[in-house]
Design a protein around this motif. Structure first.
Motif, mmCIF file in Angstrom:
data_model
loop_
_atom_site.group_PDB
_atom_site.id
_atom_site.type_symbol
_atom_site.label_atom_id
_atom_site.label_comp_id
_atom_site.label_asym_id
_atom_site.label_seq_id
_atom_site.Cartn_x
_atom_site.Cartn_y
_atom_site.Cartn_z
ATOM 1 N N LYS A 10 0.815 -1.216 0.000
ATOM 2 C CA LYS A 10 0.000 0.000 0.000
ATOM 3 C C LYS A 10 0.850 1.268 0.000
ATOM 4 O O LYS A 10 0.461 2.288 0.553
ATOM 5 N N ASP A 11 2.005 1.180 -0.678
ATOM 6 C CA ASP A 11 2.928 2.321 -0.708
ATOM 7 C C ASP A 11 3.389 2.574 -2.147
ATOM 8 O O ASP A 11 4.453 2.120 -2.571
ATOM 9 N N ILE A 12 2.562 3.285 -2.901
ATOM 10 C CA ILE A 12 2.890 3.723 -4.259
ATOM 11 C C ILE A 12 3.174 5.224 -4.196
ATOM 12 O O ILE A 12 2.371 5.990 -3.678
ATOM 13 N N ARG A 13 4.326 5.652 -4.737
ATOM 14 C CA ARG A 13 4.724 7.054 -4.655
ATOM 15 C C ARG A 13 4.948 7.643 -6.047
ATOM 16 O O ARG A 13 5.380 6.938 -6.967
ATOM 17 N N TYR A 14 4.661 8.920 -6.157
ATOM 18 C CA TYR A 14 4.940 9.689 -7.378
ATOM 19 C C TYR A 14 6.320 10.288 -7.210
ATOM 20 O O TYR A 14 6.537 11.171 -6.379
ATOM 21 N N GLU A 15 7.300 9.773 -7.979
ATOM 22 C CA GLU A 15 8.693 10.130 -7.744
ATOM 23 C C GLU A 15 9.434 10.394 -9.052
ATOM 24 O O GLU A 15 8.973 10.025 -10.138
ATOM 25 N N THR A 16 10.613 10.977 -8.902
ATOM 26 C CA THR A 16 11.530 11.147 -10.030
ATOM 27 C C THR A 16 12.411 9.910 -10.148
ATOM 28 O O THR A 16 12.991 9.449 -9.151
ATOM 29 N N VAL A 17 12.497 9.354 -11.345
ATOM 30 C CA VAL A 17 13.326 8.185 -11.619
ATOM 31 C C VAL A 17 14.147 8.462 -12.877
ATOM 32 O O VAL A 17 13.847 9.400 -13.630
ATOM 33 N N PRO A 18 15.179 7.689 -13.153
ATOM 34 C CA PRO A 18 15.987 7.926 -14.354
ATOM 35 C C PRO A 18 15.177 7.761 -15.633
ATOM 36 O O PRO A 18 14.294 6.904 -15.722
ATOM 37 N N ASP A 19 15.469 8.566 -16.630
ATOM 38 C CA ASP A 19 14.824 8.415 -17.936
ATOM 39 C C ASP A 19 15.264 7.094 -18.564
ATOM 40 O O ASP A 19 16.422 6.682 -18.423
ATOM 41 N N PRO A 20 14.369 6.420 -19.278
ATOM 42 C CA PRO A 20 14.759 5.179 -19.962
ATOM 43 C C PRO A 20 15.650 5.477 -21.159
ATOM 44 O O PRO A 20 15.600 6.569 -21.744
ATOM 45 N N GLU A 21 16.467 4.488 -21.516
ATOM 46 C CA GLU A 21 17.354 4.611 -22.668
ATOM 47 C C GLU A 21 17.238 3.359 -23.535
ATOM 48 O O GLU A 21 16.842 2.286 -23.063
ATOM 49 N N ILE A 22 17.604 3.495 -24.796
ATOM 50 C CA ILE A 22 17.693 2.332 -25.689
ATOM 51 C C ILE A 22 18.782 1.399 -25.157
ATOM 52 O O ILE A 22 19.915 1.813 -24.922
ATOM 53 N N GLU A 23 18.427 0.131 -24.950
ATOM 54 C CA GLU A 23 19.383 -0.855 -24.434
ATOM 55 C C GLU A 23 19.685 -1.952 -25.448
ATOM 56 O O GLU A 23 20.789 -2.514 -25.446
ATOM 57 N N GLU A 24 18.689 -2.267 -26.288
ATOM 58 C CA GLU A 24 18.844 -3.319 -27.280
ATOM 59 C C GLU A 24 18.417 -2.781 -28.649
ATOM 60 O O GLU A 24 17.599 -1.856 -28.735
ATOM 61 N N PRO A 25 18.937 -3.348 -29.730
ATOM 62 C CA PRO A 25 18.680 -2.773 -31.069
ATOM 63 C C PRO A 25 17.211 -2.737 -31.496
ATOM 64 O O PRO A 25 16.840 -1.922 -32.338
ATOM 65 N N ARG A 26 16.375 -3.607 -30.921
ATOM 66 C CA ARG A 26 14.958 -3.630 -31.306
ATOM 67 C C ARG A 26 14.068 -2.775 -30.400
ATOM 68 O O ARG A 26 12.852 -2.739 -30.557
#
Length: 389
Positions: A10-26
């Motif tokens: 019961k602990d969901i927070r609105y937070e800042t997280v790292p932006d996603p990046e391309i990791e695999e070619p597809r």
């Protein structure tokens, strides 16, 4: 970027997280334009499913605009508008070639853990524990989509986000639940649970030609929505489900039964439900299978049980001898989303169904923690929440 992040029960927070990046070619990266809170997200909210870790971004029902594409992804371009299925698929393994997308053999990157828990790994899922790959979810401003050249539904112009958002989960889940029933024109289809998946299953069963569809719940707003979709309704707080179903079927029972409830059945007045809650509290049972028992008991011999509801682990006192002697067929599994989306997109475009009927609440992504609590407690007649980053 901002996202909804799991930190425990019961602990969901609105937070800042790292932006996603391309990791695999597809891969592809999308900017999320709409996302939703799913009933199965509440299993994570209640910490009922193992494998979550603090800091995990939640959410598996989302869509958006492609803003970046990996070098080997030839199916998508910047600016494409896509719905993202919650099941991540490679499109190339033996199971994907057979259309069994929810058990893709390559997309779950935590194979060793999944093999121990499930016997064989299943597909990777967005925002749904490290047993299914530990992928970050879609209740966020941006999301990395692995195998994005296959894991997408491209949306044509002229359809709103709210019309198509549910192609990622609850619409194909309700549709698959009905398809698994092999519905015939003489069939009564009984559906336990009139939440979002149950609502989609009701309309799917009607579109597929069932003689009568019966919805079972105890919340007036859900039963009212089910009735508006063409279902006969049973409030299990007010009458016996088994007696009413037998009355509607001349004592023979429904031919087809759908469990759109899953592991957290809320029946409280029956002896078996009290038993389940005690065993669950003592950590001697993980799931509450009241609905499964009731379906097995009331289903017509040689009938079909379809189970889209999520189950996590171990259940007790399941009348398997009854199931076997009645010759019942059981079909279940996570949804093979991409198997159905072309047909369902056509139904939406042709005006045969508008899945946005199920939305009762809207908000900003920042409202997410409050919306989780509202959805959990069914406050303000909340049935389905859509959030916009």
């Amino acid at each position: 970027m901002k996202a909804l992040v799991w930190h425990g029960k019961k602990d969901i927070r609105y937070e800042t997280v790292p932006d996603p990046e391309i990791e695999e070619p597809r891969d592809a990266i999308i900017k999320v334009t709409a996302c939703a809170i799913c009933g199965s997200d509440l299993h994570l909210f209640h910490n009922m499913i193992p494998g979550m870790e603090p800091g995990d971004v939640v959410g598996h029902e989302f869509m958006g605009e492609v803003i970046e594409v990996g070098p080997e992804n030839k199916a998508l371009r910047k600016g494409d508008r896509i719905v993202v299925p919650f099941t991540i698929i490679c499109g190339e393994c033996d199971q994907c070639r057979r259309g069994n997308f929810s058990v893709c053999e390559r997309s779950n990157r935590n194979k060793d853990v999944a093999d121990k828990i499930f016997g064989h790994r299943t597909a990777g899922l967005f925002g749904y524990t490290h047993l299914t790959g530990g992928y970050q979810g879609g209740q966020a401003e941006y999301v990395r989509i692995p195998f994005a050249d296959k894991t997408h539904v491209k949306i044509p112009d002229g359809l709103s986000d709210e019309q198509v958002l549910f192609l990622g989960d609850i619409f194909p889940t309700g549709w698959q639940a009905a398809i698994q029933c092999d519905i015939e024109p003489t069939d009564t289809v009984a559906i336990w649970g009139a939440g979002p998946v149950g609502q989609m299953a009701i309309r799917s069963a009607i579109l597929l030609g069932a003689k009568q569809v019966v919805a079972i719940d105890n919340l007036p707003e859900r039963l009212s929505m089910a009735a508006a979709g063409g279902a006969i309704t049973i409030n299990f707080d007010d009458e016996s489900v088994i007696e009413r179903l037998n009355e509607l079927t001349d004592g023979k029972g429904p031919e087809k039964c759908i469990d759109a409830v899953g592991m957290e059945a809320h029946a409280t007045a029956t002896l078996d439900s009290v038993y389940d809650r005690v065993k669950q509290a003592a950590m001697l049972e993980t799931d509450r299978p009241h609905v499964l028992r009731e379906m097995i008991y009331v289903c017509r011999p040689a009938g079909i049980l379809s189970i889209p509801g999520v189950y996590a682990g171990l259940i007790d006192k399941l009348p398997f001898g009854m199931l076997m002697n009645k010759g019942l067929t059981v079909r279940t599994g996570q949804t093979h989303v991409n198997r159905w989306t072309s047909e369902l997109l056509s139904l939406i475009a042709d005006g045969q169904i508008d899945p946005s009927f199920v939305i009762t609440h809207r908000g900003d992504l920042a409202d997410g923690p409050d919306m989780y609590r509202m959805f959990e407690n069914k406050q303000d007649s909340c049935i389905k929440v859509v959030l916009r980053p």
